[in-house]
Scaffold this active site. Structure first.
Site, PDB file in Angstrom:
ATOM      1  N   GLY A 167       3.502   1.159   2.839  1.00 44.69           N
ATOM      2  CA  GLY A 167       4.468   0.090   3.027  1.00 44.69           C
ATOM      3  C   GLY A 167       3.911  -1.249   2.587  1.00 44.69           C
ATOM      4  N   GLY A 205       0.825  -1.200   0.000  1.00 42.62           N
ATOM      5  CA  GLY A 205       0.000   0.000   0.000  1.00 42.62           C
ATOM      6  C   GLY A 205       0.852   1.239   0.000  1.00 42.62           C
ATOM      7  N   ALA A 206       0.208   2.378   0.130  1.00 44.90           N
ATOM      8  CA  ALA A 206       0.894   3.652   0.065  1.00 44.90           C
ATOM      9  C   ALA A 206       1.938   3.775   1.180  1.00 44.90           C
ATOM     10  CB  ALA A 206      -0.110   4.791   0.180  1.00 44.90           C
ATOM     11  N   LYS A 259       2.601  -4.841   8.948  1.00 50.79           N
ATOM     12  CA  LYS A 259       2.873  -3.819   7.932  1.00 50.79           C
ATOM     13  C   LYS A 259       4.231  -3.202   8.208  1.00 50.79           C
ATOM     14  CE  LYS A 259      -0.324  -1.136   6.380  1.00 50.79           C
ATOM     15  NZ  LYS A 259      -0.601  -0.575   5.064  1.00 50.79           N
ATOM     16  N   ASP A 306      -7.056   8.476   2.934  1.00 51.26           N
ATOM     17  CA  ASP A 306      -6.855   7.572   1.801  1.00 51.26           C
ATOM     18  C   ASP A 306      -7.969   6.520   1.754  1.00 51.26           C
ATOM     19  OD1 ASP A 306      -5.705   6.662  -0.488  1.00 51.26           O
ATOM     20  OD2 ASP A 306      -4.028   5.633   0.478  1.00 51.26           O
ATOM     21  N   VAL A 357       2.779  -5.305   3.323  1.00 49.50           N
ATOM     22  CA  VAL A 357       2.132  -6.072   4.383  1.00 49.50           C
ATOM     23  C   VAL A 357       2.466  -7.556   4.237  1.00 49.50           C
ATOM     24  CG1 VAL A 357      -0.044  -6.517   5.555  1.00 49.50           C
ATOM     25  CG2 VAL A 357       0.235  -4.427   4.229  1.00 49.50           C
TER      26      VAL A 357
END
Ligand SMILES: *[C@@H]1O[C@H](CO)[C@@H](O)[C@H](O)[C@H]1NC(C)=O
Ligand SMILES: *[C@@H]1O[C@H](CO)[C@@H](O)[C@H](O)[C@H]1NC(C)=O
Ligand SMILES: *[C@@H]1O[C@H](CO)[C@@H](O)[C@H](O)[C@H]1NC(C)=O
Ligand SMILES: *[C@@H]1O[C@H](CO)[C@@H](O)[C@H](O)[C@H]1NC(C)=O
Ligand SMILES: *[C@@H]1O[C@H](CO)[C@@H](O)[C@H](O)[C@H]1NC(C)=O
Ligand SMILES: *[C@@H]1O[C@H](CO)[C@@H](O)[C@H](O)[C@H]1NC(C)=O
Ligand SMILES: *[C@@H]1O[C@H](CO)[C@@H](O)[C@H](O)[C@H]1NC(C)=O
Ligand SMILES: *[C@@H]1O[C@H](CO)[C@@H](O)[C@H](O)[C@H]1NC(C)=O
Ligand SMILES: *[C@@H]1O[C@H](CO)[C@@H](O)[C@H](O)[C@H]1NC(C)=O
Ligand SMILES: *[C@@H]1O[C@H](CO)[C@@H](O)[C@H](O)[C@H]1NC(C)=O
Length: 779
Positions: free
Chosen positions: A504, A501-502, A523, A618, A506
């Site tokens: 980092g 994801g934005a 994460k 987000d 997971v």
């Protein structure tokens, strides 16, 4: 001609009856309440006309050939009665109207074309014909609370109960023939929430199912191709000539009645949807519960609650104390009014979790200032805000209802000598402190008291309880701090990547907690803005304090050298994006609406209910995860601030994802919660339409979803958005309207998430969104 003959015959054979038995009513005919006139069906079974109601008269249809003159249909049932000088006309221009001496004429049958004649049929159907004897209007199409043999309740039609035995306005209950094939009874106020209290268990029987009543008193469901799916009751063994009707009564129970001149010469109940008069939920208002007394339902208040109106107990109950848990923290402590054996049919718990004892449940509720009531049952603790709804006694006596009530702090000078475990638990929870501290605190309180010894044994008892409480709280609540090595082990050296994801990447991992192993999502955060350890830990604590069933739970974190990792509960069903855009199985409309509501509730909690307001920044389907019960949960909240340390002021760079960001991001305006509302609106359209907000391989006018939605709404063609789905247009339109409000260009025009929830639930009206807005000027 045939009609005329019959008319003459029946007139001749019934000299005692002054009423004409006319099959055909010609324009120019009229009725008046004063000379007690009505139009009879051929056999004389049914009559159409004025009947006495309240202080005046209503227009309706009733059984004329029985002593009870039972009304089966009423025109404009929610209107006040007519006065005795009103006249009903089938006018020469073919309109069926009532003309009062004063005021406006009232339409009885709304038809576009003029009627050439009318007839009260022997089935109980009053019909209007056009010049070629086609039926242009019939009372069977507008049922009120009753169906009679040969009348059918078709899909999307409903019967509404009366207010009471003497008031025929539409009341609290309805029975609905649903598009999914199920026949369901609801309290009117709870249809939007899906709280039914009886159903025919034919969900999934297909579209176009109807409820029918045959001449022998059999209620059955038939599908669109005429196949009898199921019968609701057993066939009545009739003797002699019997008539039937099926009515949803004012008490919420749907009953089949028979009337036979052979027996009591009165209606008798052949079948009823329920034998317990407390079954129809909604009989008793907020915070009250229904109990049977000699078979009759009575509304009662929980302990420490009083009736809102003693004269009208069905209106519900309110607290008999003032309590503002979120502000009065310092000088108020709380106790619970506890009642065993009540059940509340309301899944509006904003949080539920596994709690091994009732004590943990109590202390969690005390700790959380939003908690006004808790329900504990078989290791499950649900936390709720008032009002509680749809209460009744529960014979299994499993649920404990805990209602938070105010108390005074038993400090020095109050003269109270009673040591209350609740106070200790309160201080425990408030201070979030260690056992040692608590024991000291407990002893400290005791020191004010002269007779310490008297309490010693009790203190020991409390110590024991507190120790176990504390352990459990630690397990249920505390965030765990991990070392990097621990998480490296847990994830098998970051072997199993499950998402990117934005913020980092997971990974799946397994940690051991008290009882055993637990799968988690780890994460690994990249791009952390340089920040001190204390700030990071504080941020983690703020996130850790959020408890809501529509938020992904943070379990722990790691702050080790330059490594920052977050440990979350694992959601094995993946993200909403997978469901919407990748899965072959389409989530049905009800499911999608539920998901929208779930997300709205989670977001509302972040914006308005948790201790420190959190703007997500987000919101998009990738950041909504689905749990194994099908709840949608918001992920990745609270991180925007961590990564961008200026949340409280103005953001300097655009966060969030293209396609979802609000216009203010591009204009260097302050970012508020309304930016999330905008992204939510975009996502709502994606959920409704099961497609991405921007798609290339569709006709040009459909490429940008929000523009297309806007165009369809403007053109009154919202159904185009959900091709091949059977959705009631009004529901679809309602949802679309909410989305259009959320995506307003001007942040201040967008509703708060709280308002969004009310609009989605259908509790408030939604004004039409302005039809000239952002979409035309968006970047
Ligand atoms: C009742 O009164 C209306 C209006 O005055 C009249 O048209 C109608 O024929 C009367 N009916 C009877 C049965 O007297
Ligand atoms: C019937 O009940 C409704 C709503 O409860 C009320 O507004 C109306 O006045 C009542 N009508 C009569 C005739 O009692
Ligand atoms: C009368 O109504 C029937 C059925 O609704 C319709 O098919 C027919 O065209 C109508 N006739 C006229 C003259 O309007
Ligand atoms: C009605 O039920 C029959 C038997 O189950 C089935 O074959 C038929 O397809 C159904 N019709 C509709 C419209 O669902
Ligand atoms: C369905 O049940 C009704 C009422 O008993 C009956 O009249 C009808 O023939 C049945 N239809 C079929 C297809 O079995
Ligand atoms: C009344 O009921 C009895 C049986 O219960 C039956 O034999 C008789 O025919 C019925 N009479 C009429 C008039 O229906
Ligand atoms: C019919 O039964 C109801 C109650 O079920 C009763 O109130 C009513 O008086 C009865 N009517 C007659 C005419 O026997
Ligand atoms: C609350 O209850 C007490 C007794 O239970 C009563 O004396 C008091 O008047 C009630 N207060 C209110 C506001 O109803
Ligand atoms: C707290 O509530 C319990 C019952 O739930 C009661 O027994 C106890 O006396 C209450 N404590 C105080 C100080 O009111
Ligand atoms: C309590 O819940 C567990 C698991 O959810 C279940 O297996 C058990 O049967 C429940 N016990 C009772 C008494 O309902």
């Amino acid at each position: 001609m045939a009609f005329l003959l019959l008319f003459l015959l029946s007139f001749v054979f019934n000299p005692a009856n002054a009423q004409p038995r006319s099959s055909t009513i010609e324009p120019g005919s009229s009725l008046s309440p004063n000379n007690n006139s009505y139009w009879l069906s051929e056999s004389g079974q049914f009559a159409f006309g004025f009947y006495p109601y309240g202080n005046g008269y209503s227009v309706g249809i009733w059984f004329e050939n029985i002593p009870q003159k039972t009304v089966v249909w009423t025109a404009n049932r929610d209107d006040p009665p007519f006065t005795g000088d009103a006249m009903l006309h089938l006018s020469t221009r073919g309109r069926l109207v009532v003309r009062p001496t004063q005021g406006q004429e009232v339409l009885i049958a709304g038809v576009a074309n003029a009627a050439s004649s009318a007839s009260m049929l022997d089935s109980g159907n009053f019909v209007l014909f056009n010049s070629s004897s086609g039926i242009i209007w019939q009372s069977f199409d507008f049922p009120t609370d009753t169906i009679v043999p040969s009348q059918r309740l078709v899909v999307n039609n409903k019967l509404f109960s009366d207010v009471s035995k003497t008031n025929h306005s539409s009341g609290k209950f309805l029975i609905s023939m649903q598009g999914d094939g199920n026949l369901v009874q609801y309290p009117v106020e709870a249809v939007a929430f899906g709280f039914g209290y009886w159903n025919s268990k034919t969900n999934g029987a297909g579209y176009g199912v109807s409820l029918n009543l045959d001449n022998d008193g059999l209620l059955y469901l038939q599908n669109a191709t005429g196949f009898n799916i199921t019968s609701i009751n057993n066939r009545v063994a009739a003797s002699g000539k019997t008539i039937y009707r099926a009515t949803i009564d004012a008490d919420g129970i749907f009953r089949l009645y028979s009337h036979s001149s052979n027996q009591s010469d009165n209606w008798s109940t052949e079948w009823s949807s329920s034998d317990n008069k407390c079954d129809p939920i909604g009989l008793c208002g907020e915070n009250s519960y229904c109990v049977l007394m000699e078979g009759e339902p009575v509304c009662q208040c929980p302990l420490r609650f009083v009736y809102i109106d003693e004269e009208h107990k069905e209106l519900g109950c309110r607290k008999n104390y003032s309590l503002d848990a979120c502000t009065g923290r310092n000088d108020q402590t709380f106790n619970f009014s506890e009642q065993i054996g009540l059940s509340w049919k309301d899944n509006n718990a904003y949080n539920d979790f596994i709690s091994s004892t009732e004590i943990t449940c109590r202390s969690e509720c005390i700790r959380d200032c939003n908690c006004e009531a808790a329900l504990y049952n078989n290791q499950s603790c649900k936390m709720l805000k008032l009002p509680l709804r749809f209460g009744r006694t529960d014979i299994s006596r499993q649920t404990v209802t805990l209602l938070k009530i105010g108390g005074e702090l038993a400090g020095p000078g109050t003269g109270k000598r009673k040591l209350r475990i609740d106070i200790l638990i309160t201080s425990l929870a408030l201070a979030c402190s260690t056992l040692a501290f608590l024991v000291l605190a407990a002893i400290g309180v005791l020191k004010y008291r002269s007779s310490v010894r008297e309490y010693r044994s009790r203190v020991q008892e409390y110590e024991r309880i507190l120790r176990s409480v504390n352990n459990r709280i630690a397990k249920d609540v505390a965030l765990k701090s991990f070392t990097f090595e621990e998480l490296k082990d847990a994830t098998n050296n970051f072997a199993d990547e499950i998402g990117k994801g934005a913020y980092g990447t997971v990974f799946r991992g397994v940690i051991s907690d008290g009882d055993g192993e637990r799968t988690v999502a780890v994460k690994r955060v990249e791009k952390v803005v340089a920040e001190g350890e204390r700030d990071f830990r504080n941020e983690m604590k703020a996130i850790g304090k959020t408890h809501h069933k529509n938020l992904v739970r943070l379990l722990g974190y790691c702050y080790d050298g330059t490594d920052r990792l977050l440990v979350y509960e694992y959601m094995k069903n993946g993200s909403l994006a997978d469901f919407l855009f990748k899965s072959k199985l389409k989530i049905n409309w009800e499911g999608r609406v539920e998901i929208v509501l779930n997300i709205a509730r989670g977001l509302c909690y972040l914006h308005e209910e948790c201790e420190t307001q959190i703007i997500h920044c987000d919101i998009k389907p990738e950041n909504i995860l689905m749990d194994d019960k099908g709840y949608a949960k918001i992920a990745d909240f609270g991180l925007a601030k961590l990564l961008m340390p200026y949340q409280s002021k103005t953001y300097t760079g655009i966060r969030g994802t293209r396609g979802y960001v609000a216009p203010e991001w591009h204009r260097n305006l302050p970012i508020t919660v309304k930016a999330d509302v905008y992204s939510f609106g975009i996502m709502l359209f994606e959920i409704v339409c099961c497609r991405r907000s921007v798609e290339a391989d569709v006709p040009e006018n459909e490429q940008v979803l929000v523009h297309w939605v806007y165009d369809c709404f403007k053109a009154n063609e919202v159904e185009k958005l959900v091709r091949n789905e059977e959705i009631t247009n009004s529901k679809l339109e309602r949802t679309i309207k909410v989305g259009l409000w959320c995506t307003q260009d001007e942040a201040s025009s967008r509703p708060s998430m709280k308002k969004v929830i009310l609009m989605l639930e259908g509790t408030v009206n939604i004004p039409d969104p302005p039809l000239l807005s952002s979409f035309l000027t968006s970047p």
